[in-house]
Design a protein around this motif. Structure first.
Motif, PDB file in Angstrom:
ATOM      1  N   LEU A  14       0.727  -1.209  -0.028  1.00 24.53           N
ATOM      2  CA  LEU A  14      -0.108  -0.007  -0.133  1.00 24.53           C
ATOM      3  C   LEU A  14       0.727   1.168  -0.124  1.00 24.53           C
ATOM      4  O   LEU A  14       0.551   2.284  -0.574  1.00 24.53           O
ATOM      5  CB  LEU A  14      -0.905  -0.280   1.236  1.00 24.53           C
ATOM      6  CG  LEU A  14      -1.969  -1.201   1.394  1.00 24.53           C
ATOM      7  CD1 LEU A  14      -2.635  -1.106   2.837  1.00 24.53           C
ATOM      8  CD2 LEU A  14      -2.913  -1.150   0.180  1.00 24.53           C
ATOM      9  N   ASP A  15       2.035   1.076   0.845  1.00 23.08           N
ATOM     10  CA  ASP A  15       3.081   2.168   0.745  1.00 23.08           C
ATOM     11  C   ASP A  15       4.243   1.477   1.355  1.00 23.08           C
ATOM     12  O   ASP A  15       4.292   0.423   1.723  1.00 23.08           O
ATOM     13  CB  ASP A  15       2.485   3.583   1.424  1.00 23.08           C
ATOM     14  CG  ASP A  15       2.038   3.218   2.896  1.00 23.08           C
ATOM     15  OD1 ASP A  15       2.572   2.325   3.620  1.00 23.08           O
ATOM     16  OD2 ASP A  15       0.844   3.778   3.481  1.00 23.08           O
ATOM     17  N   GLU A  16       5.047   2.733   1.665  1.00 21.39           N
ATOM     18  CA  GLU A  16       6.451   1.994   2.466  1.00 21.39           C
ATOM     19  C   GLU A  16       6.299   1.194   3.733  1.00 21.39           C
ATOM     20  O   GLU A  16       7.103   0.594   3.920  1.00 21.39           O
ATOM     21  CB  GLU A  16       7.363   3.301   2.384  1.00 21.39           C
ATOM     22  CG  GLU A  16       7.024   4.155   3.425  1.00 21.39           C
ATOM     23  CD  GLU A  16       8.151   5.380   3.479  1.00 21.39           C
ATOM     24  OE1 GLU A  16       7.948   6.301   4.371  1.00 21.39           O
ATOM     25  OE2 GLU A  16       9.084   5.301   2.631  1.00 21.39           O
ATOM     26  N   ASN A  17       5.167   1.431   4.283  1.00 23.45           N
ATOM     27  CA  ASN A  17       4.855   1.081   5.695  1.00 23.45           C
ATOM     28  C   ASN A  17       3.910  -0.207   5.775  1.00 23.45           C
ATOM     29  O   ASN A  17       4.017  -1.045   6.333  1.00 23.45           O
ATOM     30  CB  ASN A  17       4.757   1.965   6.774  1.00 23.45           C
ATOM     31  CG  ASN A  17       5.827   2.996   6.900  1.00 23.45           C
ATOM     32  OD1 ASN A  17       5.493   4.195   6.506  1.00 23.45           O
ATOM     33  ND2 ASN A  17       7.073   2.574   7.398  1.00 23.45           N
ATOM     34  N   TRP A  18       3.126   0.003   4.969  1.00 27.23           N
ATOM     35  CA  TRP A  18       1.664  -0.933   4.885  1.00 27.23           C
ATOM     36  C   TRP A  18       1.952  -1.948   3.877  1.00 27.23           C
ATOM     37  O   TRP A  18       2.018  -1.636   2.601  1.00 27.23           O
ATOM     38  CB  TRP A  18       0.561  -0.219   4.992  1.00 27.23           C
ATOM     39  CG  TRP A  18       0.414   0.654   5.988  1.00 27.23           C
ATOM     40  CD1 TRP A  18       0.932   2.086   6.363  1.00 27.23           C
ATOM     41  CD2 TRP A  18      -0.264   0.427   7.339  1.00 27.23           C
ATOM     42  NE1 TRP A  18       0.239   2.323   7.442  1.00 27.23           N
ATOM     43  CE2 TRP A  18      -0.158   1.555   8.413  1.00 27.23           C
ATOM     44  CE3 TRP A  18      -0.836  -0.974   7.844  1.00 27.23           C
ATOM     45  CZ2 TRP A  18      -0.540   1.440   9.471  1.00 27.23           C
ATOM     46  CZ3 TRP A  18      -1.462  -0.798   9.277  1.00 27.23           C
ATOM     47  CH2 TRP A  18      -1.099   0.352   9.957  1.00 27.23           C
ATOM     48  N   ARG A  19       1.506  -3.369   4.134  1.00 25.08           N
ATOM     49  CA  ARG A  19       1.259  -4.255   3.234  1.00 25.08           C
ATOM     50  C   ARG A  19      -0.012  -5.295   3.268  1.00 25.08           C
ATOM     51  O   ARG A  19      -0.284  -5.544   4.405  1.00 25.08           O
ATOM     52  CB  ARG A  19       2.532  -5.253   3.128  1.00 25.08           C
ATOM     53  CG  ARG A  19       2.426  -6.491   2.263  1.00 25.08           C
ATOM     54  CD  ARG A  19       3.488  -6.981   1.590  1.00 25.08           C
ATOM     55  NE  ARG A  19       4.415  -7.579   2.582  1.00 25.08           N
ATOM     56  CZ  ARG A  19       5.728  -8.215   2.681  1.00 25.08           C
ATOM     57  NH1 ARG A  19       6.016  -8.367   1.300  1.00 25.08           N
ATOM     58  NH2 ARG A  19       6.251  -8.549   3.598  1.00 25.08           N
ATOM     59  N   LEU A  20      -0.868  -5.278   2.386  1.00 27.73           N
ATOM     60  CA  LEU A  20      -1.977  -6.064   2.585  1.00 27.73           C
ATOM     61  C   LEU A  20      -1.819  -7.404   1.770  1.00 27.73           C
ATOM     62  O   LEU A  20      -1.221  -7.399   0.671  1.00 27.73           O
ATOM     63  CB  LEU A  20      -3.187  -5.334   1.989  1.00 27.73           C
ATOM     64  CG  LEU A  20      -4.488  -5.814   1.831  1.00 27.73           C
ATOM     65  CD1 LEU A  20      -5.096  -6.042   3.418  1.00 27.73           C
ATOM     66  CD2 LEU A  20      -5.436  -4.935   0.914  1.00 27.73           C
ATOM     67  N   SER A  21      -2.216  -8.628   2.511  1.00 23.77           N
ATOM     68  CA  SER A  21      -2.049  -9.612   1.992  1.00 23.77           C
ATOM     69  C   SER A  21      -3.218 -10.616   2.064  1.00 23.77           C
ATOM     70  O   SER A  21      -4.190 -10.418   2.825  1.00 23.77           O
ATOM     71  CB  SER A  21      -0.842 -10.707   2.750  1.00 23.77           C
ATOM     72  OG  SER A  21       0.473  -9.881   2.493  1.00 23.77           O
ATOM     73  N   ALA A  22      -3.365 -11.521   0.859  1.00 25.56           N
ATOM     74  CA  ALA A  22      -4.484 -12.411   1.074  1.00 25.56           C
ATOM     75  C   ALA A  22      -3.804 -13.792   0.865  1.00 25.56           C
ATOM     76  O   ALA A  22      -2.599 -13.997  -0.034  1.00 25.56           O
ATOM     77  CB  ALA A  22      -5.374 -12.409  -0.134  1.00 25.56           C
ATOM     78  N   GLY A  23      -4.373 -14.833   1.361  1.00 30.35           N
ATOM     79  CA  GLY A  23      -3.615 -16.314   1.054  1.00 30.35           C
ATOM     80  C   GLY A  23      -4.264 -17.432   1.817  1.00 30.35           C
ATOM     81  O   GLY A  23      -5.692 -17.249   2.194  1.00 30.35           O
ATOM     82  N   TYR A  24      -3.482 -18.426   2.347  1.00 27.29           N
ATOM     83  CA  TYR A  24      -4.102 -19.501   2.578  1.00 27.29           C
ATOM     84  C   TYR A  24      -3.215 -20.143   3.692  1.00 27.29           C
ATOM     85  O   TYR A  24      -1.943 -20.096   3.705  1.00 27.29           O
ATOM     86  CB  TYR A  24      -4.193 -20.721   1.407  1.00 27.29           C
ATOM     87  CG  TYR A  24      -4.203 -22.190   1.766  1.00 27.29           C
ATOM     88  CD1 TYR A  24      -5.468 -22.722   2.357  1.00 27.29           C
ATOM     89  CD2 TYR A  24      -3.216 -23.215   1.711  1.00 27.29           C
ATOM     90  CE1 TYR A  24      -5.576 -24.106   2.599  1.00 27.29           C
ATOM     91  CE2 TYR A  24      -3.109 -24.355   2.050  1.00 27.29           C
ATOM     92  CZ  TYR A  24      -4.117 -24.847   2.510  1.00 27.29           C
ATOM     93  OH  TYR A  24      -4.511 -26.202   2.941  1.00 27.29           O
ATOM     94  N   ARG A  25      -3.621 -20.890   4.797  1.00 31.62           N
ATOM     95  CA  ARG A  25      -2.933 -21.378   5.820  1.00 31.62           C
ATOM     96  C   ARG A  25      -3.198 -22.664   6.083  1.00 31.62           C
ATOM     97  O   ARG A  25      -4.546 -23.048   6.434  1.00 31.62           O
ATOM     98  CB  ARG A  25      -2.792 -20.530   7.181  1.00 31.62           C
ATOM     99  CG  ARG A  25      -2.069 -20.768   8.300  1.00 31.62           C
ATOM    100  CD  ARG A  25      -1.970 -20.161   9.320  1.00 31.62           C
ATOM    101  NE  ARG A  25      -1.255 -18.899   9.246  1.00 31.62           N
ATOM    102  CZ  ARG A  25       0.264 -18.742   9.328  1.00 31.62           C
ATOM    103  NH1 ARG A  25       0.605 -19.765   9.412  1.00 31.62           N
ATOM    104  NH2 ARG A  25       0.324 -17.648   8.899  1.00 31.62           N
ATOM    105  N   THR A  26      -2.491 -23.513   6.499  1.00 29.29           N
ATOM    106  CA  THR A  26      -2.895 -25.125   6.722  1.00 29.29           C
ATOM    107  C   THR A  26      -2.217 -25.497   8.044  1.00 29.29           C
ATOM    108  O   THR A  26      -0.870 -24.979   8.057  1.00 29.29           O
ATOM    109  CB  THR A  26      -2.552 -26.087   5.481  1.00 29.29           C
ATOM    110  OG1 THR A  26      -3.143 -27.406   5.879  1.00 29.29           O
ATOM    111  CG2 THR A  26      -1.095 -26.082   5.198  1.00 29.29           C
ATOM    112  N   LEU A  27      -2.911 -25.932   8.846  1.00 35.02           N
ATOM    113  CA  LEU A  27      -2.406 -26.469  10.312  1.00 35.02           C
ATOM    114  C   LEU A  27      -2.799 -27.846  10.350  1.00 35.02           C
ATOM    115  O   LEU A  27      -4.009 -28.331  10.376  1.00 35.02           O
ATOM    116  CB  LEU A  27      -2.883 -25.469  11.237  1.00 35.02           C
ATOM    117  CG  LEU A  27      -2.643 -26.040  12.650  1.00 35.02           C
ATOM    118  CD1 LEU A  27      -1.131 -25.576  13.032  1.00 35.02           C
ATOM    119  CD2 LEU A  27      -3.435 -25.124  13.639  1.00 35.02           C
TER     120      LEU A  27
END
Length: 254
Positions: free
Chosen positions: A215-228
């Protein structure tokens, strides 16, 4: 994101930085706080307690179904010195559901009847502190390796009428840590992280795959998957579970 929400997270990171600033040895780069939210599904969850002729094996999915349930996690990283880092992970996981058992079941000293409503509570909270070492930084790839000290706070509880049985456990689990970050361009990146180990009477695997947007130098938006996935098979307990999560995360770097 609205400014008040950013202010709250920025204030949180400021407090954590001031609290643990001594760990950073004067460095301010490489530190981050990530809040992860998602929906978690239970693919399987098999239980037998005690793991002997005195207990019956059953599936918690028969009582609770597959979900989904809301999940949340906090990942924090501090740059200690050079390529060395400290990780903290707070990962609660729990649900309460009501359902039916397909057969009479003995669990943790109690007996539960088929065809009658059964209340099930499952908890598998994970509190972790880890060390990471960045061993590669190329034009696009970065890789880390390390170790994690995990505290497992687990509980399975069944209730039916006046019958109630609980099995809970708090224990220590050492894990191997691996992570990688691939930069497509200035905005888009792919990341994976893994905590896991197998051997002896049990195993534990926690893997996430995320597509991130700067989003800018400090903020990051992510989408994804986690398996446990994992569990234990010893004289007292048999329990193996597998959870899958669709997630969104917001990361602040400072």
């Amino acid at each position: 994101m609205r400014k008040p929400a950013k202010s709250v997270i920025a204030l949180t990171t400021s407090l954590i930085t001031s609290t643990f600033g001594v760990l950073a040895f004067g460095q301010t780069s490489g530190n981050s706080i990530e809040l992860e939210f998602g929906s978690v599904w239970q693919d399987s969850n098999r239980v037998q307690i005690p793991n002997s002729m005195a207990g019956d094996r059953f599936r918690l999915t028969d009582i609770a179904g597959s979900g989904p349930w809301t999940s949340a996690r906090l990942n924090a990283n501090w740059n200690l010195q050079g390529n060395h880092g400290l990780r903290v992970v707070l990962a609660p996981l729990s649900y309460k559901e009501q359902g039916f058992l397909p057969a009479d079941t003995r669990f943790a000293g109690g007996t539960f009847q088929a065809g009658q409503p059964v209340n099930a509570e499952y908890k598998f909270n994970s509190w972790r502190v880890g060390y990471s070492y960045q061993f590669h930084e190329g034009e696009r790839w970065k890789f880390w390796i390390g170790g994690t000290a995990k505290i497992r706070d687990a509980k399975i509880e069944l209730g039916q009428g006046t019958e109630r049985a609980i099995d809970d456990d708090v224990g220590f689990v050492p894990l191997l840590y691996l992570a990688g970050d691939y930069r497509f361009n200035d905005r888009w990146s792919f990341r994976f992280d893994f905590d896991g180990l197998a051997g002896g009477p049990g195993r534990a695997f926690d893997l996430s795959l995320k597509l991130g947007y700067e989003l800018d130098e400090n903020w990051r938006l992510s989408a994804g998957y986690r398996t446990l996935e994992g569990g234990v098979d010893n004289d007292d307990v048999y329990n193996f579970a597998w959870f899958n999560t669709a997630l969104l995360s917001l990361e602040y770097r400072f």
